[in-house]
Design a protein around this motif. Structure first.
Motif: not given
Length: 600
Positions: A155-156, A529-531, A536-537, A552-555
């Protein structure tokens, strides 16, 4: 972006690459730096549906596509109902993630493979783009036939796939900007563009004794009903606006009594750039199509007119230190600034422009008297949500033009409510904010995919938390851009002031928090995260709740659209940075690139 009252299951078809009517670049000097900081491009994905099959090496049962489709469709039903059904939706999303992971590992204790979702997408479309080439999107490789249930690590990886970060070492008040995109639609309908222009003294009279100044542009575009309008804006909107500004500043510089144009004159130039581009997209191309009398030409030229896009553009003049934010649609910009208490304050620099915004309802009813349904259920003519947008020609063309296009080429029957178009305009509303680089101001620009998950205060507080985390380990010379901020105090709560009454007037609340049954506690947030944009996301999609984030990221698309929108975020940091006249790619906060990408 959810734009229409009825959202059915969309059939994704491979479309032709649309050609754009390119404009010549603006006449003044554009700084081209070797670090690839000055460019405007975006990545996306495109696919078409075919029958998929599972891979035999996985040794796992496959979910039936029909079952998954049913589950997601029912989730969509709950998503659009009242708050009484929010718990059902939250359980569906969480159970989808945790149940699949636990079952997979229980069935295969010695095999790290997980359950697979059967996905009917297996075609990709990839192309480069310049202003003179057809509009296009790059493919996102998550559209695999077999889509594994993502682990937190995967996911990351997906979150960071399209992140970019640039260190601006020009001594002009801008020290860094971070960008990330996370698709939901396939291809992504969002886009973005960035450009730094070095302006010579004969264009903008410099009152500080410096030989030149910088104009910095950042823009995010939220497309709907397709990706072609936002891709067109990515190509040329900044050029249109810069060309108007160039003429305006040059005219002022030649007048000894003026030297520098007024704020109102600059606003007028930006508006003119927006309106001229939309006129070219919607009306000029219609004239070309009728002259050519070709369906092929019509398909190529009318694509950006038939789809639509919101636009949010920020323009910073290093000489005046004024930040102009121009908004057409419902993307949003928010300023983060240190308050007297040491905490950050959140100030909205734009107002969401929809058929449900009171100021937009008043404007539309004044422009269309005697038409009670000019807005209905918060939508233009009961259909389109943004009240200002590029493209969306069916709300701008007359009934006669639409009938003629339909008769000669293709199209749909105009709405029976269409009486006195245009109902939608691309003219932006502009705000002006004086930036103080010495205080470390920052601005967050994002499409509504972020704001439907986080409030203004949460976004500013999260960036403030991220800054303090970076500050705590800022001994490295690479953190030079952080100078001017207060030191990290180790606090656990978000370092942001509470919202004042009326500070969010005209802005919608983050509805996804209600749908997902997310508590308001700040303990759900995390810094990994470094960004800053990626940070935020991540927190918008779950933060510490890794089950939610992975689900949410798998769908896959199109099912994911029921739970999350395309998201594009830019975070711009102002400060007193070094001056080596360069813009460098910040590698530790950027996704690795397999091949060099074109610069502007």
């Amino acid at each position: 972006m959810r734009r229409f009252a009825v959202q059915g299951h969309r059939t994704l078809k491979r479309a032709p690459a649309w050609k754009s009517a390119a404009k010549r670049p603006c006449s003044f000097s554009v700084a081209h730096y070797p670090a690839r900081g000055l460019r405007a491009y975006s990545t996306g994905r495109r696919s078409s549906t075919v029958q998929g099959s599972s891979h035999p090496s996985m040794h796992l049962r496959n979910f039936s596509l029909a079952v998954i489709s049913t589950a997601v469709a029912s989730g969509a039903y709950y998503a659009y109902q009242g708050t009484g059904n929010t718990h059902s939706l939250a359980n569906q999303v969480r159970n989808f993630a945790s149940g699949a992971i636990k079952t997979a590992y229980a069935e295969q204790p010695s095999d790290p493979a997980r359950k697979a979702l059967l996905v009917n997408n297996d075609q990709f479309y990839t192309a480069t783009l310049s202003e003179d080439e057809p509009l296009s999107k790059n493919s996102d490789d998550s559209d695999r036939r077999v889509l594994n249930m993502l682990t937190p690590e995967q996911a990351t990886e997906k979150l960071r796939k399209h992140e970019e970060s640039y260190l601006v070492n020009r001594g002009k008040g801008v020290v860094r900007y971070d960008i990330v995109q996370v698709p939901s639609n396939s291809p992504i309908e969002d886009d973005h563009a960035e450009l730094v222009v070095e302006v010579p003294a004969n264009v903008a009279a410099n009152q500080n004794g410096e030989p030149n100044s910088d104009w910095s542009f950042w823009a995010v575009f939220d497309g709907h009903s397709g990706w072609t309008t936002s891709a067109k804006l990515r190509n040329v909107l900044i050029s249109y606006v810069a060309r108007e500004l160039n003429s305006t500043y040059k005219a002022a510089a030649t007048d000894p009594s003026v030297l520098v144009p007024s704020s109102e004159t600059i606003d007028a130039a930006i508006k003119q750039g927006f309106v001229r581009l939309d006129h070219d997209i919607v009306h000029e191309n219609v004239d070309k199509v009728f002259k050519a009398n070709s369906r092929r030409v019509a398909a190529e030229l009318l694509a950006p007119a038939l789809s639509g896009s919101c636009a949010l553009l920020s323009f910073y003049d290093s000489q005046s230190q004024n930040l102009k934010v121009a908004v057409t649609g419902d993307s949003r910009a928010v300023l983060g600034r240190r308050g007297p208490s040491g905490k950050w304050t959140a100030t909205a620099l734009s107002e969401d422009q929809t058929g449900g915004t009171p100021s937009e309802i008043e404007r539309l009813r004044a422009e269309h008297p005697g038409e009670p349904y000019v807005t209905r259920n918060g939508r233009i003519l009961g259909q389109l949500e943004p009240s200002r947008a590029f493209g969306d020609a069916v709300y701008k063309w007359s009934k006669e033009v639409q009938d003629k296009i339909k008769g000669q080429f293709f199209g749909r029957t105009p709405s029976p409510l269409l009486k006195t178009p245009p109902y939608v305009t691309a003219e932006p509303v502009i705000t002006t904010t004086k930036i103080d680089p010495s205080q470390g101001d920052f601005v967050v620009m994002a499409t509504d995919g972020l704001w439907e998950m986080l409030s203004n205060e949460e976004v500013v507080g999260l960036v403030g938390q991220w800054i303090e985390q970076q500050q705590s380990g800022s001994s490295s010379s690479s953190k030079a851009w952080l100078q001017g901020w207060f030191s990290f105090d180790g606090q656990k709560k978000l370092p942001v002031e509470a919202a004042h009454d009326g500070s969010t007037a005209g802005q919608r609340r983050p509805i996804r928090q209600q749908q997902y049954d997310i508590s308001g506690g700040e303990g759900r947030f995390v810094v990994e995260d470094k960004n800053a944009a990626t940070h935020l996301v991540r927190n918008a999609m779950g933060g510490k709740d890794k089950d939610m984030l992975c689900a949410l990221l798998t769908l896959p698309s199109p099912y994911s659209r029921r739970y999350r929108d395309d998201v594009t975020v830019e975070v711009i940091f102002f400060g007193q940075g070094p001056d080596s006249r360069t813009i460098d790619r910040n590698q530790e906060a950027s996704a690795s690139e397999e091949a060099p990408r074109a610069k502007l």
